[in-house]
Design a protein around this motif. Sequence first.
Motif, short mmCIF file in Angstrom:
data_model
loop_
_atom_site.label_atom_id
_atom_site.label_comp_id
_atom_site.label_asym_id
_atom_site.label_seq_id
_atom_site.Cartn_x
_atom_site.Cartn_y
_atom_site.Cartn_z
N MET A 144 39.70 31.60 29.19
CA MET A 144 39.57 33.05 29.02
C MET A 144 39.86 33.43 27.57
SD MET A 144 38.82 33.95 32.16
CE MET A 144 39.00 35.71 32.18
N HIS A 145 39.23 34.50 27.09
CA HIS A 145 39.35 34.91 25.69
C HIS A 145 40.00 36.28 25.59
CE1 HIS A 145 36.80 31.77 23.75
NE2 HIS A 145 36.34 31.66 24.98
N THR A 146 40.87 36.44 24.59
CA THR A 146 41.52 37.74 24.34
C THR A 146 41.09 38.33 23.01
OG1 THR A 146 43.42 36.57 23.41
CG2 THR A 146 43.54 37.21 25.75
N GLU A 147 40.10 37.72 22.36
CA GLU A 147 39.58 38.30 21.13
C GLU A 147 38.90 39.63 21.44
OE1 GLU A 147 39.19 35.27 22.12
OE2 GLU A 147 39.24 33.80 20.51
N VAL A 148 39.08 40.62 20.56
CA VAL A 148 38.51 41.94 20.77
C VAL A 148 37.03 41.93 20.40
CG1 VAL A 148 38.53 44.36 20.05
CG2 VAL A 148 40.69 43.15 20.42
N GLU A 196 34.64 30.40 35.46
CA GLU A 196 34.61 31.36 34.35
C GLU A 196 33.68 30.91 33.22
OE1 GLU A 196 36.71 31.75 31.18
OE2 GLU A 196 37.91 29.94 31.16
N LYS A 197 33.26 29.65 33.24
CA LYS A 197 32.30 29.20 32.24
C LYS A 197 30.87 29.64 32.58
CE LYS A 197 34.97 25.15 30.81
NZ LYS A 197 34.99 23.68 30.64
N GLU A 198 30.69 30.15 33.81
CA GLU A 198 29.37 30.58 34.25
C GLU A 198 29.34 32.06 34.65
OE1 GLU A 198 28.48 28.02 37.49
OE2 GLU A 198 28.22 26.23 36.23
N PHE A 199 30.52 32.68 34.83
CA PHE A 199 30.61 34.05 35.35
C PHE A 199 30.81 35.01 34.19
CE2 PHE A 199 33.36 37.28 37.75
CZ PHE A 199 32.25 37.95 38.23
N TYR A 200 29.90 36.01 34.06
CA TYR A 200 29.95 36.98 32.97
C TYR A 200 30.83 38.16 33.40
CZ TYR A 200 25.85 34.32 31.51
OH TYR A 200 25.00 33.32 31.16
N TRP A 201 32.08 38.17 32.93
CA TRP A 201 33.06 39.16 33.39
C TRP A 201 33.99 39.50 32.24
CZ3 TRP A 201 38.36 39.59 33.85
CH2 TRP A 201 38.87 40.48 34.81
N ALA A 202 34.40 40.78 32.13
CA ALA A 202 35.28 41.19 31.03
C ALA A 202 36.02 42.47 31.39
CB ALA A 202 34.47 41.41 29.75
N LEU A 203 37.15 42.69 30.68
CA LEU A 203 37.90 43.94 30.79
C LEU A 203 37.74 44.71 29.49
CD1 LEU A 203 41.24 42.72 32.45
CD2 LEU A 203 39.21 43.65 33.55
N SER A 204 37.63 46.05 29.64
CA SER A 204 37.40 46.90 28.48
C SER A 204 38.32 48.10 28.54
CB SER A 204 35.94 47.35 28.43
OG SER A 204 35.72 48.21 27.34
N THR A 205 38.35 48.86 27.48
CA THR A 205 39.12 50.10 27.42
C THR A 205 38.63 51.08 28.48
OG1 THR A 205 37.59 50.72 25.66
CG2 THR A 205 39.76 49.93 24.99
N PRO A 206 39.44 52.11 28.83
CA PRO A 206 39.05 53.04 29.91
C PRO A 206 37.67 53.63 29.73
CG PRO A 206 41.31 53.45 29.25
CD PRO A 206 40.78 52.44 28.29
#
Length: 784
Positions: free
Chosen positions: A1-5, A89-99
């Motif tokens: 998993m990546h935490t780069e903005v 997670e190497k195949e699933f396109y998923w991310a968290l973003s600002t509100p």
Amino acid sequence: MHTEVINISKNNCTICQVDMCLTFNPFVEHLKERVLTEKTLKTEFYKYVLNKFEADPCISLDIQPENAEGFRESLELIYSILTPPILNEKEFYWALSTPVPEKIFFSTEAFFNFHSSHHSGLYAVNMPDDELFTQRQKRFIYNLILERMYGFSTVLKNELLYSYVDPETKLTRFYSIFTNAEFVKIVLRGELPELKFETIEPYLNDFEGIEILERILPLSNFMFQGFTVITLTDVTLSHAMESIRDELVNHSANEAEQYEHIISSLKTLSEDPCIEFGLLPFLKVNNQPIFDTAECSQSVIISEAKHFNAAEETFQALAFDYNKNPKPVFFNTITDEKVAKFPFLKVLKEARIKSYGIFPVYYNKKNVGIMEVYSYNEIALYEKLLSKLQNAMPLIAQLLQNSIDQFDERLEKVIKEKFTSLQPSVQWKFNEVAWNYLKTGNKKNKSQEIETVVFNNVYPLFGAIDIRNSTIERNTALQDDLKALMATIIKTLLTLKEHIHLNLIDNLIYKCKDWEQKISGFITTNDELTLDSFLEKEVNPFFNYFRENYPEEKPVIDAYFECLAEDTGIAFANRRNLENSMQLINNTINHYLELVQDDVQGSYPCYFEKFRTDGVEYDIYIGQSISPTRAFDVLYLKNIRLWQLQSMAEIAKLTHELAGQIERPLETTQLIFIHSNAIDISFRNDERRFDVEGAYNIRYEIIKKRIDKVLIAGSVERLTQPGKIAMVYFNPNEAAEYHEYIKYLQEQNVLNDDLEYLDLEELQGVTGLKALRVGVNYQTASSK
């Protein structure tokens, strides 16, 4: 998993229009609710995650996206809660973003790599600059405010389409980008303004009303807390199918471009950059195939034949023979030996094509053309490829049939316009334009164009008489014919079984009974193809053998082959009856309209044009510019409107009286579109017909084409119904005028006393439609 903005805006600028706070609190509240409601083992996991969050002293703080790495453990717990455990997670396109989606701070490896490789502004898809990105962001904000604070739902969803060209395959891939705002909380500052749905309804479903919404609901009154979840889904195949459908429904006048777009979608469906496609409709003149049209230019064998100057007669003979016995033919390799056996392959070999396949395309059990699959490399797995294309075949069949219909219509128009005189009401205008062309023409000016024939400020009247459920009737007739065919085959096999003892007969009987079951459901183009193959490869050779070698069985086998004759056989009886019935209805309508031409033209000259569909449609134009030597008054318009309503009732009676004459029971519906405003029409020299002029007038044509299957608002009932006349309108004054006509015709016992005022469903780009509907009195006989 990546935490780069990752900045969503393609110019990496911060342009959010509302205060927001990145926090886990809405997620924690969600977990608390799930712990109380969940009844499975998941409860323990939820409790474990909840304890982790509550034990973190920083959990309620305003988190900065750049500091996401410090919350990695919490973010990974969120990922575990919100995604199925088996996903990679190497195949699933998923991310968290600002509100409000602006910065992505936590993403799967697949999402991060995808964005790094293809990013050009995920939310700037099909948007040229950040101004439009700002509009999309504002729309997201107001969607949530209106939904959460007021309970108003909108048509625009938090979903976008992103496309890019795969650098390896050079094929375009499409991704759906969906933003889940479940963990976003809206905090109100001050009083919430009172809103009525009717006040803001016009601004809910487009970008143009954003400025008005900002004045009503200032964004300074709100704060967004929490985070959003963004997912990408590969929708390449479904988008390719939708693109083909869109081309069929909304295609441009350029048929070559339409074919190119559909072939491009077929390449996308194949998922193989080495595979090419060609499409060839079987166009005929006097029953002879012709190839010199834009549609045929999309066939590789025709294109290469022209390139290498091959004789057209060769391919005419080939097409004629192939149409007698259409079947799939493919060559994994094109060798000299195959060229010697199949001479038409020569032009393909000269073009360096190594693999080539032909597959017949059927529409309503009729071969309407071929699909070509070819490659400059060798193709081995045709079966796998065809399985990918199976769902597209009915659409390809519709495309080829459309080309045939359009080609036939072009021929018919040429014959009508070139060899039949124009209607007297407009002939004068063509004479005038032609004379001006001759009078001012310069023989040295080869590019001189003739003046466009235009009639300004004419009032349109549109009418449509449609055969009810014609598509369903065609499918039912096909089913009935195939059932009769299977029954004949089984009867013939049982007769042979009495004298010939072969287990193969029982096997064929079993297969026929299996087909009887399949025929009872909806029949696809692929089913027809498979059934034809069964008849041609198994049933017919079997019967031919015994007809030739067992003379005593010849009469019963001959009876089977007689049933296959399209003109007389029982295997086509229901379709013949249906076509005869439809033809009788249409001929009756056309005959009636031809008879009343004098009545239409009697009070004031007008232009009257009919169109053939599954029923009959017509346009009438009346106005001062059509007859400048006679004074026009709106009373002439009212007179022809009354005539139109009365004639629709007459046509309904005529078609109803055919019930005892037609071989299949069919009913018609009657539709009128009322348009009070005058429009401009012009004669299109390229299509040799009149068409509306100007953007506003085009709206009239669009509405006209969309109301034939419109539903009554809030129901699944079609507006058009047998035995009734439907009148679609916008203006209440139009309804009042027609109400007077209806009352008059009710007193004349032409119409029933059952007038309805109806609201209609919203159509694409069309709102506010209403309709009158009244029954026709069948108790009085028709006058024609």
